[in-house]
Scaffold this active site. Structure first.
Site, PDB file in Angstrom:
ATOM      1  N   HIS A  69       3.703  10.996 189.147  1.00  0.00           N
ATOM      2  CA  HIS A  69       2.463  10.408 188.617  1.00  0.00           C
ATOM      3  C   HIS A  69       2.017   9.280 189.549  1.00  0.00           C
ATOM      4  O   HIS A  69       2.831   8.618 190.184  1.00  0.00           O
ATOM      5  CB  HIS A  69       2.684   9.872 187.189  1.00  0.00           C
ATOM      6  CG  HIS A  69       1.400   9.483 186.528  1.00  0.00           C
ATOM      7  ND1 HIS A  69       0.803   8.267 186.736  1.00  0.00           N
ATOM      8  CD2 HIS A  69       0.577  10.174 185.690  1.00  0.00           C
ATOM      9  CE1 HIS A  69      -0.330   8.218 186.052  1.00  0.00           C
ATOM     10  NE2 HIS A  69      -0.489   9.369 185.403  1.00  0.00           N
ATOM     11  N   GLU A 116      -5.451  13.963 190.096  1.00  0.00           N
ATOM     12  CA  GLU A 116      -5.991  12.755 189.445  1.00  0.00           C
ATOM     13  C   GLU A 116      -6.410  11.743 190.522  1.00  0.00           C
ATOM     14  O   GLU A 116      -5.534  11.106 191.129  1.00  0.00           O
ATOM     15  CB  GLU A 116      -4.925  12.080 188.581  1.00  0.00           C
ATOM     16  CG  GLU A 116      -4.442  12.896 187.412  1.00  0.00           C
ATOM     17  CD  GLU A 116      -3.737  12.032 186.374  1.00  0.00           C
ATOM     18  OE1 GLU A 116      -4.088  12.122 185.218  1.00  0.00           O
ATOM     19  OE2 GLU A 116      -2.842  11.247 186.748  1.00  0.00           O
ATOM     20  N   SER A 157      -5.871   7.034 178.283  1.00  0.00           N
ATOM     21  CA  SER A 157      -6.482   5.936 177.537  1.00  0.00           C
ATOM     22  C   SER A 157      -7.480   6.343 176.457  1.00  0.00           C
ATOM     23  O   SER A 157      -7.533   5.689 175.411  1.00  0.00           O
ATOM     24  CB  SER A 157      -7.127   4.942 178.507  1.00  0.00           C
ATOM     25  OG  SER A 157      -7.906   5.590 179.464  1.00  0.00           O
TER      26      SER A 157
HETATM   27  O1  G3P Z   1      -1.695  10.610 183.229  1.00  0.00           O
HETATM   28  C1  G3P Z   1      -3.016  10.501 182.825  1.00  0.00           C
HETATM   29  C2  G3P Z   1      -3.744   9.471 183.552  1.00  0.00           C
HETATM   30  O2  G3P Z   1      -3.248   8.934 184.670  1.00  0.00           O
HETATM   31  C3  G3P Z   1      -5.200   9.398 183.355  1.00  0.00           C
HETATM   32  O3  G3P Z   1      -5.366   8.242 182.632  1.00  0.00           O
HETATM   33  O4  G3P Z   1      -6.478   6.715 181.120  1.00  0.00           O
HETATM   34  O5  G3P Z   1      -7.767   7.783 182.962  1.00  0.00           O
HETATM   35  O6  G3P Z   1      -7.028   9.145 181.009  1.00  0.00           O
HETATM   36  P1  G3P Z   1      -6.748   7.975 181.892  1.00  0.00           P
END
Ligand code: G3P
Length: 222
Positions: A93, A141, A203
């Site tokens: 991650h 991500e 979040s």
């Molecule tokens: O692992 C999920 C993450 O890194 C994304 O976070 O808060 O942007 O949905 P968020």
């Protein structure tokens, strides 16, 4: 058709601890059962066993270490994650980066232990590299959008498309998730329409006053 995966990472948010974590898991179980969409949860390590025992949802570790049983202190042993009932694990991650050699060892350990592996990446090149290791999923991500409230689906659909193509070119059996700022059914639909098998998010669900309502919205268009 296989259901898309909605994977909720509780991180170490205060709102994702203790009773709050159980409230989110219960909501995931209810919404998953009613919608037919698979909703998984990645809680802190100490919650893997209780969540696996109490809820009919796939539970994921947030991390494993590339170690085997022996003299290691303060590490996360993949065997114990499996024994605690985890269905799978995140690997690499953005908030817990690993070396390439360790990512490879973690994917291999996951395969050996029958843990579903989700390797996180930050761009299309690293998505291609991760696909070469044959995990079950690559989760793209963009780090700058994580926790930003700005959805990758809307702000940067190109990175999703490029990652899907990059992963398919290396290994079409590896499924792709995307994440960062995912918050609505529309975000999920865009991601799925671009060829992903679901989303990884945190979040918008964890910090919501009503996580169940957000989960209902997330599954509403798929
Ligand atoms: O692992 C999920 C993450 O890194 C994304 O976070 O808060 O942007 O949905 P968020």
């Amino acid at each position: 058709m296989v259901s898309p995966l909605i994977l909720v990472n509780l991180k170490t948010y205060h709102e994702g601890m203790g009773q709050n974590a159980h409230r989110i898991a219960a909501a995931a179980e209810t919404v998953g059962r009613e919608s037919g969409v698979v909703i998984g949860i990645a809680p802190v390590f100490t919650e893997i066993r209780p969540m696996s025992q109490h809820y009919a949802i796939p539970v994921y570790a947030q991390h494993i270490d590339a170690i085997t049983p022996g003299a290691h202190t303060g590490h996360i042993l993949p065997e114990e994650v499996r024994a605690a009932g985890a269905h799978g694990t995140l690997i690499n991650h953005s908030e817990r980066r690993l070396t390439l050699a360790d990512i490879d060892a973690c994917v291999q350990a996951s395969r050996r232990l029958r843990l579903e592996s989700v390797v996180c990446t930050n761009n299309d090149s690293t998505s291609a590299a991760a696909a070469a290791l044959r995990p079950d999923y690559v989760a793209i991500e963009p780090p700058e959008l994580i926790g930003s409230g700005v959805s990758v689906s809307k702000a940067d659909p190109g990175i999703i498309e490029r990652s899907v193509n990059a992963v398919r070119a290396v290994n079409p059996d590896v499924r792709v998730l995307t994440g960062a700022g995912i918050q609505s059914g529309e975000c999920v639909k865009i991601a799925v329409d671009l060829g992903t098998s679901g989303v990884l998010l945190a979040s918008s669900v964890v910090k919501a006053d009503d996580p169940e309502a957000v989960l209902r919205d997330l599954v509403s268009l798929i």
